[in-house]
Design a protein around this motif. Structure first.
Motif, PDB file in Angstrom:
ATOM      1  N   ASN A   1       1.635  48.697  30.839  1.00 20.50           N
ATOM      2  CA  ASN A   1       0.774  48.952  30.864  1.00 20.50           C
ATOM      3  C   ASN A   1      -0.901  48.613  31.526  1.00 20.50           C
ATOM      4  N   GLY A   2      -0.400  48.269  32.928  1.00 16.02           N
ATOM      5  CA  GLY A   2      -0.716  48.110  33.970  1.00 16.02           C
ATOM      6  C   GLY A   2      -2.470  47.113  33.816  1.00 16.02           C
ATOM      7  N   ILE A   3      -2.125  46.342  33.141  1.00 15.37           N
ATOM      8  CA  ILE A   3      -3.202  45.263  32.218  1.00 15.37           C
ATOM      9  C   ILE A   3      -3.364  43.972  32.964  1.00 15.37           C
ATOM     10  N   ALA A   4      -1.693  43.850  33.784  1.00 17.33           N
ATOM     11  CA  ALA A   4      -1.255  42.755  34.040  1.00 17.33           C
ATOM     12  C   ALA A   4      -0.166  43.019  35.161  1.00 17.33           C
ATOM     13  N   THR A   5      -0.700  42.272  36.023  1.00 14.77           N
ATOM     14  CA  THR A   5       0.825  42.036  36.507  1.00 14.77           C
ATOM     15  C   THR A   5       1.831  40.152  36.281  1.00 14.77           C
ATOM     16  N   ILE A   6       3.159  41.033  36.339  1.00 18.90           N
ATOM     17  CA  ILE A   6       4.052  39.485  35.732  1.00 18.90           C
ATOM     18  C   ILE A   6       4.351  39.201  36.806  1.00 18.90           C
ATOM     19  N   THR A   7       4.036  39.233  38.524  1.00 14.25           N
ATOM     20  CA  THR A   7       4.948  38.973  39.723  1.00 14.25           C
ATOM     21  C   THR A   7       4.028  37.999  40.183  1.00 14.25           C
ATOM     22  N   ALA A   8       2.573  37.364  38.941  1.00 13.01           N
ATOM     23  CA  ALA A   8       1.671  36.224  39.651  1.00 13.01           C
ATOM     24  C   ALA A   8       0.864  35.512  38.730  1.00 13.01           C
ATOM     25  N   THR A   9       2.479  35.160  38.370  1.00 15.51           N
ATOM     26  CA  THR A   9       2.717  33.669  37.508  1.00 15.51           C
ATOM     27  C   THR A   9       4.295  34.349  37.527  1.00 15.51           C
ATOM     28  N   ASN A  10       5.330  32.356  37.854  1.00 15.80           N
ATOM     29  CA  ASN A  10       6.564  32.466  38.002  1.00 15.80           C
ATOM     30  C   ASN A  10       6.599  32.175  36.295  1.00 15.80           C
ATOM     31  N   THR A  11       6.281  31.338  35.771  1.00 19.18           N
ATOM     32  CA  THR A  11       6.567  30.403  34.422  1.00 19.18           C
ATOM     33  C   THR A  11       5.493  29.972  33.765  1.00 19.18           C
ATOM     34  N   ILE A  12       5.718  30.487  32.544  1.00 19.70           N
ATOM     35  CA  ILE A  12       5.118  30.281  31.583  1.00 19.70           C
ATOM     36  C   ILE A  12       5.959  29.377  30.325  1.00 19.70           C
ATOM     37  N   LEU A  13       4.629  28.094  30.490  1.00 17.88           N
ATOM     38  CA  LEU A  13       5.191  26.833  29.648  1.00 17.88           C
ATOM     39  C   LEU A  13       4.353  27.131  28.378  1.00 17.88           C
ATOM     40  N   LEU A  14       5.434  27.180  27.838  1.00 18.48           N
ATOM     41  CA  LEU A  14       4.946  26.329  25.514  1.00 18.48           C
ATOM     42  C   LEU A  14       5.087  25.084  25.051  1.00 18.48           C
ATOM     43  N   ARG A  15       4.389  24.849  24.353  1.00 20.08           N
ATOM     44  CA  ARG A  15       4.241  23.419  24.043  1.00 20.08           C
ATOM     45  C   ARG A  15       5.823  23.588  23.276  1.00 20.08           C
ATOM     46  N   SER A  16       5.741  22.432  22.901  1.00 24.19           N
ATOM     47  CA  SER A  16       7.278  21.831  22.323  1.00 24.19           C
ATOM     48  C   SER A  16       6.238  20.556  21.781  1.00 24.19           C
ATOM     49  N   GLU A  17       6.664  19.654  20.246  1.00 24.06           N
ATOM     50  CA  GLU A  17       6.442  18.350  19.972  1.00 24.06           C
ATOM     51  C   GLU A  17       7.415  18.035  19.199  1.00 24.06           C
ATOM     52  N   LEU A  18       7.442  16.423  18.839  1.00 20.30           N
ATOM     53  CA  LEU A  18       8.384  16.402  18.606  1.00 20.30           C
ATOM     54  C   LEU A  18       8.464  15.907  17.024  1.00 20.30           C
ATOM     55  N   ILE A  19       9.455  15.819  15.920  1.00 19.51           N
ATOM     56  CA  ILE A  19       8.915  16.185  14.613  1.00 19.51           C
ATOM     57  C   ILE A  19       9.419  15.435  13.849  1.00 19.51           C
ATOM     58  N   VAL A  20       8.780  13.981  13.480  1.00 25.48           N
ATOM     59  CA  VAL A  20       9.925  12.463  13.475  1.00 25.48           C
ATOM     60  C   VAL A  20       9.677  12.345  11.899  1.00 25.48           C
ATOM     61  N   ARG A  21      11.529  12.750  10.761  1.00 24.07           N
ATOM     62  CA  ARG A  21      11.761  12.880   9.791  1.00 24.07           C
ATOM     63  C   ARG A  21      12.490  11.296   9.481  1.00 24.07           C
ATOM     64  N   GLY A  22      13.321  11.662   8.420  1.00 18.44           N
ATOM     65  CA  GLY A  22      13.898  10.066   8.375  1.00 18.44           C
ATOM     66  C   GLY A  22      15.395  10.206   8.421  1.00 18.44           C
ATOM     67  N   SER A  23      16.221  10.728   9.963  1.00 16.50           N
ATOM     68  CA  SER A  23      16.860  10.252  10.298  1.00 16.50           C
ATOM     69  C   SER A  23      16.740   9.781  11.336  1.00 16.50           C
ATOM     70  N   SER A  24      15.736   8.982  12.287  1.00 16.37           N
ATOM     71  CA  SER A  24      15.812   7.991  12.394  1.00 16.37           C
ATOM     72  C   SER A  24      14.661   6.938  13.024  1.00 16.37           C
ATOM     73  N   LYS A  25      14.462   7.007  11.880  1.00 16.06           N
ATOM     74  CA  LYS A  25      13.215   5.761  11.381  1.00 16.06           C
ATOM     75  C   LYS A  25      14.475   4.588  11.048  1.00 16.06           C
ATOM     76  N   LYS A  26      14.639   4.051  12.413  1.00 20.05           N
ATOM     77  CA  LYS A  26      15.375   2.147  11.772  1.00 20.05           C
ATOM     78  C   LYS A  26      14.569   1.542  11.354  1.00 20.05           C
ATOM     79  N   SER A  27      13.209   1.583  12.580  1.00 19.46           N
ATOM     80  CA  SER A  27      12.268  -0.123  11.640  1.00 19.46           C
ATOM     81  C   SER A  27      11.294   0.582  10.758  1.00 19.46           C
TER      82      SER A  27
END
Length: 343
Positions: free
Chosen positions: A315-341
């Protein structure tokens, strides 16, 4: 039997005794035409079975208002959430989608790309197949200035715009968590490291091991297709190891669950004997007992961001060549399978 003649705007104009231009404007929902006249025209159009000739209009505009989407698999929870995100943005902006799956085959991906090109899509969103070695089958798009955005499984090329998470960092955090819980022999179940996602997750795993002075060896690397069945096969390998690992980081949840179930059947206690971390935060991670510690991977947001960037470019609002990589956030979700201590 003779084919019924297609109803045209001329027929509608003649019947209502108004100009063709008024009918044309009304059908495009032009505010110049009064609501009362519009209603008359729409009602008659419906009654006579008039179909808007998008194809002819689009040829004039050189646009089809269609976006192509090529994904490796439609049956994964992650991909279905990505597509839902793409669809949400595309529908709101008046774009249609053509969705195709490569079934993890570079050949099928090539065929899909050709079909998309011949269908004159305005732009393309792609997550690469497992065995795609080079991306020259997308060159025809670049030559015609048809924009492409790669997401999740991306191409390591300068000209490409990619939407992804920091897989290296996510895998590092997953493995570090196992080490912090006291695991000293951590295995990694993954796919053949051809695609960026698996290469980077392996690097993140190795980085965490090095940081905690833990051993890395090829024996601790189990490679398969990351299906639930591959998890069962991985469990057999783990049971045969001497010494056995006390922690496992798996590159997706489905495979992690398959492995956990098989180990539990063999009498292994999770997390006491072997702790587990998966990847993706699929619904299955909350069904298995104990619940699976995993990396939350924002699929819906990834689909929205990829579609939004592509449509803004169209739509001519922005150009994708201006950016090569868009990084999204990810996060660790701790549940029962790893809680040894015990805390």
């Amino acid at each position: 039997m003779e084919k019924e003649k297609e109803v045209t705007i001329y027929d509608l104009a003649r019947k209502l005794n108004i100009s063709i231009a008024t009918v044309s404007r009304a059908l495009k929902d032009d505010p110049v035409v009064s609501k009362k006249t519009k209603k008359k025209i729409f009602d008659l159009a419906e009654e006579m079975g008039y179909r808007s000739n998008h194809f002819a209009r689009n040829l004039r505009n050189q646009r089809t208002d269609t976006i192509g989407v090529i994904v490796p698999r439609l049956n994964s929870y992650f991909m279905s959430t990505v597509i839902a995100g793409i669809e949400n943005v595309a529908n709101n902006e008046g774009y249609n989608l053509i969705i195709s799956q490569s079934s993890e085959s570079a050949q099928k991906e090539m065929n899909s790309a050709k079909t998309m090109f011949n269908n004159r899509v305005d732009g393309l969103l792609v997550s690469l197949a497992y065995d795609t070695e080079d991306i020259s089958h997308f060159d025809t798009f670049y030559r015609k200035n048809i924009p492409i955005i790669f997401f999740d499984r991306v191409a390591e090329k300068d000209m490409c715009t990619n939407v992804l998470i920091d897989n290296r960092k996510a895998a590092y955090e997953a493995t570090r968590h196992l080490a912090q819980e006291g695991c000293r022999r951590i295995a990694h179940i993954t796919a053949t490291p051809k695609r960026n996602v698996y290469i980077e997750r392996l690097e993140g795993y190795k980085k965490a091991l090095a940081e905690f002075d833990l051993p890395f060896s090829d024996d601790l690397l189990i490679i398969g297709n990351l299906s639930q069945e591959a998890g069962t096969l991985a469990a057999e390998k783990i049971l045969a190891m001497d010494p056995r690992p006390d922690g496992v980081f798996v590159a997706n949840d489905n495979c992690a669950v398959g492995c956990m179930l098989a180990l539990k059947q063999a009498g292994i206690r999770i997390p006491e004997d072997i702790a587990f971390v998966g990847f993706n935060n699929d619904p299955v991670s909350k069904v298995v007992e104990p619940n699976l510690t995993t990396i939350n991977y924002p699929g819906y947001e990834m689909g929205e961001v990829a579609a939004r960037n592509l449509i803004n470019h169209l739509n001519g609002i922005a150009t994708i060549t201006a950016t090569n990589t868009i990084l999204l956030r990810s996060e660790l979700i701790v549940r029962g399978s790893s809680k040894k201590s015990k805390t």
